[in-house]
Design a protein around this motif. Structure first.
Motif, mmCIF file in Angstrom:
data_model
loop_
_atom_site.group_PDB
_atom_site.id
_atom_site.type_symbol
_atom_site.label_atom_id
_atom_site.label_comp_id
_atom_site.label_asym_id
_atom_site.label_seq_id
_atom_site.Cartn_x
_atom_site.Cartn_y
_atom_site.Cartn_z
ATOM 1 N N GLY A 199 0.795 -1.231 0.000
ATOM 2 C CA GLY A 199 0.000 0.000 0.000
ATOM 3 C C GLY A 199 0.825 1.277 0.000
ATOM 4 N N THR A 207 -0.057 -1.080 -5.655
ATOM 5 C CA THR A 207 -1.246 -1.881 -6.004
ATOM 6 C C THR A 207 -2.187 -1.146 -6.951
ATOM 7 O OG1 THR A 207 -2.622 -1.031 -4.203
ATOM 8 C CG2 THR A 207 -1.156 -2.874 -3.683
ATOM 9 N N ASP A 208 -1.950 0.143 -7.123
ATOM 10 C CA ASP A 208 -2.915 0.906 -7.926
ATOM 11 C C ASP A 208 -2.511 0.960 -9.409
ATOM 12 O OD1 ASP A 208 -0.799 2.621 -8.043
ATOM 13 O OD2 ASP A 208 -1.629 4.075 -6.614
ATOM 14 N N THR A 258 -5.431 -5.186 -5.563
ATOM 15 C CA THR A 258 -5.760 -5.598 -4.197
ATOM 16 C C THR A 258 -6.076 -4.345 -3.375
ATOM 17 O OG1 THR A 258 -3.437 -5.551 -3.555
ATOM 18 C CG2 THR A 258 -4.321 -7.667 -4.264
ATOM 19 N N LYS A 259 -6.704 -4.557 -2.235
ATOM 20 C CA LYS A 259 -7.086 -3.403 -1.420
ATOM 21 C C LYS A 259 -6.223 -3.316 -0.170
ATOM 22 C CE LYS A 259 -10.878 -2.312 -3.856
ATOM 23 N NZ LYS A 259 -10.054 -2.514 -5.076
#
Ligand code: HEC
Length: 278
Positions: A199, A207-208, A258-259
């Motif tokens: 993150g 992840t973005d 993913t978050k």
């Protein structure tokens, strides 16, 4: 020493020599250590010559009433090898013709010469059998094939060790082993700045859809390999081998979408993957 005995000796001598060396060819063909074979061959040859000299001396001794020959083993051996007629007996073998005072001796062909002559014939037979009957005669061809095989093997090893993986050739490897290896590398080296779940923290969110240096396996690999030292991302190529960098880059690809618990806001430009696997 009778003439027959002498010939038998000579014969055994050369058979042993040649078997000995034909052995050498056969074994090097089969890929044994050449050095080792050479050493054995040399020892056997030297031993055989020594035994032969010894026998020659013993036999000469029998005919040597005054013990003259025994005083000089080398002389007796040379005599045996050349079968030359002593100077004082030369008159006996002199031809009766005369060319302006030049006369000719009727010496017999020296044994050493015959050994060589018959030896080459014998050698050719052994050679033919070794290379053209047992083997197929394509000595160079076979050597070439062996070398190609060896090179292919070495190349395979290099590929496996990841030596050929660089930013141009790297691919996204999506198998369980690679991804879990990548995850391991990531948690060991990268979480401090990119967070456990990618993150982001000191380093950007992985992840973005936004990448400072471009997304996709090749760009990611490149950043990992060379780093961005000015911005606090170190170069990893001295600490991780290429296959590890490929693994961690592949792992980062799997993080896409993913978050993360606390995602860092997007940095860089929007990146759209052209194909899903690369
Ligand atoms: C000391 C902190 C730090 C560590 C450790 C670290 N990074 Fe980075 N990373 C950064 C920073 C800072 C950036 C942003 C560089 C920039 O702004 O150009 C970055 C950028 C990246 C990028 C490019 C992101 C983009 O948006 O283009 C990737 C990929 C990356 N890191 C992967 C890794 C991997 C894999 C590891 C572990 C092997 C790792 N990083 C370890 C700080 C770190």
């Amino acid at each position: 020493m009778k003439q027959v005995n002498k010939n038998i000796f000579a014969f055994i001598f050369f058979i042993t020599l040649l078997l000995n060396y034909s052995d050498l060819f056969a074994e090097t063909n089969a890929g044994y250590d050449l050095n080792y074979v050479m050493k054995i061959s040399l020892i056997v040859t030297v031993l055989f010559i020594a035994i032969l000299m010894w026998l020659a001396i013993i036999y000469s001794e029998k005919n040597d009433v005054n013990g003259e020959i025994l005083k000089s083993p080398l002389k007796s051996f040379m005599k045996w090898l050349t079968r030359s007629v002593p100077l004082e007996k030369e008159e006996d073998i002199m031809f009766h013709h005369d060319f302006d005072g030049i006369r000719e001796l009727d010496n017999r062909i020296p044994p050493w010469f015959n050994f060589l002559f018959y030896g080459t014939i014998f050698f050719s037979i052994i050679y033919m059998i070794v290379f053209h009957v047992v083997g197929d005669g394509n000595v160079q061809d076979n050597e070439y094939k062996l070398e190609v095989q060896q090179a292919a093997f070495e190349r395979e090893m290099l590929i496996r060790s990841g030596a050929f993986i660089n930013e141009e050739t790297v691919t996204f490897v999506n198998d369980v082993a690679t991804i879990s290896e990548g995850k391991e590398v990531f948690s060991k080296n990268c979480v401090a700045c990119h967070a456990n779940d990618g993150g982001g923290g000191v380093g950007p969110n992985l992840t973005d859809d936004y990448w400072i240096h471009g997304g996709g396996i090749k760009n990611i690999f490149k950043v990992i390999k060379y780093g961005v030292p000015a911005k606090g991302m170190i170069s990893w190529q001295t600490q991780l081998d290429p296959s590890k960098m490929q693994a961690v880059a592949s792992y980062i690809i799997t993080l896409h979408g993913t978050k993360p618990a606390s995602p860092k806001k997007p940095e860089g430009n929007f990146w759209k993957e052209e194909t899903t696997t690369n």
